[in-house]
Design a protein around this motif. Structure first.
Motif, short mmCIF file in Angstrom:
data_model
loop_
_atom_site.label_atom_id
_atom_site.label_comp_id
_atom_site.label_asym_id
_atom_site.label_seq_id
_atom_site.Cartn_x
_atom_site.Cartn_y
_atom_site.Cartn_z
N THR A 1 0.86 -1.18 0.00
CA THR A 1 0.00 0.00 0.00
C THR A 1 0.90 1.24 0.00
O THR A 1 2.12 1.14 0.19
CB THR A 1 -0.89 0.04 1.25
OG1 THR A 1 -0.04 0.16 2.40
CG2 THR A 1 -1.74 -1.22 1.35
N ILE A 2 0.28 2.40 -0.19
CA ILE A 2 1.05 3.65 -0.14
C ILE A 2 1.74 3.79 1.22
O ILE A 2 2.94 4.11 1.30
CB ILE A 2 0.13 4.86 -0.41
CG1 ILE A 2 -0.26 4.91 -1.89
CG2 ILE A 2 0.80 6.16 0.01
CD1 ILE A 2 -1.20 6.04 -2.24
N ASN A 3 1.00 3.54 2.30
CA ASN A 3 1.57 3.69 3.64
C ASN A 3 2.71 2.71 3.89
O ASN A 3 3.74 3.07 4.48
CB ASN A 3 0.49 3.52 4.71
CG ASN A 3 -0.46 4.70 4.77
OD1 ASN A 3 -0.10 5.80 4.36
ND2 ASN A 3 -1.68 4.48 5.25
N GLU A 4 2.53 1.46 3.45
CA GLU A 4 3.60 0.47 3.61
C GLU A 4 4.84 0.87 2.81
O GLU A 4 5.97 0.69 3.28
CB GLU A 4 3.10 -0.91 3.16
CG GLU A 4 2.09 -1.54 4.11
CD GLU A 4 1.40 -2.75 3.53
OE1 GLU A 4 0.78 -3.51 4.31
OE2 GLU A 4 1.46 -2.95 2.29
N SER A 5 4.63 1.43 1.63
CA SER A 5 5.76 1.88 0.81
C SER A 5 6.54 2.98 1.52
O SER A 5 7.78 2.96 1.56
CB SER A 5 5.25 2.40 -0.54
OG SER A 5 4.54 1.41 -1.24
N ARG A 6 5.81 3.94 2.09
CA ARG A 6 6.47 5.03 2.81
C ARG A 6 7.23 4.53 4.02
O ARG A 6 8.33 5.00 4.33
CB ARG A 6 5.43 6.09 3.21
CG ARG A 6 4.92 6.89 2.03
CD ARG A 6 3.76 7.78 2.40
NE ARG A 6 3.37 8.64 1.28
CZ ARG A 6 2.17 9.18 1.13
NH1 ARG A 6 1.22 8.94 2.04
NH2 ARG A 6 1.89 9.95 0.09
N ASP A 7 6.65 3.54 4.71
CA ASP A 7 7.33 2.95 5.88
C ASP A 7 8.64 2.28 5.47
O ASP A 7 9.66 2.40 6.16
CB ASP A 7 6.42 1.93 6.58
CG ASP A 7 5.26 2.58 7.32
OD1 ASP A 7 5.33 3.80 7.57
OD2 ASP A 7 4.28 1.87 7.64
N VAL B 1 3.65 6.07 -6.06
CA VAL B 1 2.79 6.58 -5.00
C VAL B 1 2.08 7.87 -5.45
O VAL B 1 0.87 8.04 -5.24
CB VAL B 1 3.62 6.84 -3.72
CG1 VAL B 1 2.84 7.68 -2.72
CG2 VAL B 1 4.05 5.52 -3.09
#
Length: 277
Positions: free
Chosen positions: A215-221, A240
């Protein structure tokens, strides 16, 4: 083989009539056998009713021609420094040679390709990114009118990523960035970046650690944790951004793998990393 076709059916039905933007580059663009497979896969997608748009750069070819004319390629933080003489070669090679070569290959494979660059129809307008980089551009606006007419009539647009500024000056735009902006503006179902790596891996040296979905959030993490690093960061950020602007999913796939384009779009398992909202 029959089971493969059966597996593809729901994906063919889901994506029929939808636009898929493919950024083409890396080894798949320089290895002739890989290039042949990609071109045929692209024509297959078009034949079954999916609407592909091919966006390309041409780094190795540009370097080769700069060498021929005695200009030494220069890079700053991984980006080509593009002075006036270099920009002239970039435009000639990308728009004249690489673009028309891809158009010919697609048409010979049974497709109906039309070559263009960002200047045509004001498709890509830009501004200078950083004066130290010369004529390297950031995209400021996208006009998809020409692209929309082409895909709706069954053509395959092949886009060289040369934009122009308000004065008409040609700008060299990063192909990943251009593909992301085009995908968002035309409302693409998918953005696919073809690379020389399997996708996002927890260990970049071990293809077995490929992450299939993020997900976008997982990618940023993962960027924050340093798992996504180096040259993968701008590719993930491009994905993203495109999703945040409305693209349904973005994919990073290995262009060296046989038929990775078809596998990513038409199978359950896919062939790389899919990023969604």
């Amino acid at each position: 083989r029959v089971s493969g076709l059966a597996e593809a059916l729901p994906y063919l039905q889901r994506f029929a009539g939808q636009t898929v933007v493919v950024k083409y580059g890396g080894a798949a663009m320089t290895d002739e056998s890989l290039k042949d497979r990609v071109i045929k896969d692209l024509v297959l997608l078009s034949t079954v009713g999916i609407r592909p748009i091919l966006v390309h750069g041409g780094g190795p070819e540009i370097n080769g021609w700069l060498k021929k004319v005695g200009i030494e390629p220069k890079f700053l933080n991984g980006l080509r420094v593009t002075d006036a003489a270099t920009m002239e070669i970039v435009e000639m090679v990308l728009v004249g040679k690489v673009n028309k070569s891809l158009v010919s290959l697609i048409n010979c494979a049974g497709g109906r390709a039309v070559g263009m660059c960002g200047k045509d129809g004001n498709t890509l307008r830009g501004k200078i990114k950083n004066p130290e980089l010369g004529f390297v551009g950031d995209v400021t606006s996208v006009d998809t009118a020409v692209l929309s007419q082409l895909v709706s009539s069954g053509h395959i647009p092949v886009v060289a990523t040369v934009a122009m500024d308000a004065s008409g000056q040609a700008l060299n735009v990063n192909a990943d960035t251009a593909a992301g902006e085009l995908a968002a503006s035309i409302g693409a179902a998918k953005l696919i970046l073809m690379t020389d790596v399997p996708g996002v891996c927890t260990d970049k040296d071990d293809p077995g650690t490929l992450i299939r979905e993020l997900t976008i959030n997982e990618s940023r993490d993962l960027v924050g944790d340093g798992v996504i690093a180096g040259g993968m960061i701008p590719k993930v950020e491009c994905c993203v951004k495109s999703i945040a602007q409305g693209v349904k999913s973005a994919h990073i796939i290995d262009g060296r793998a046989p038929h990775s384009l078809l596998l990513e779009i038409l199978t359950d398992e896919g062939a790389g990393t899919m990023i969604t909202g």
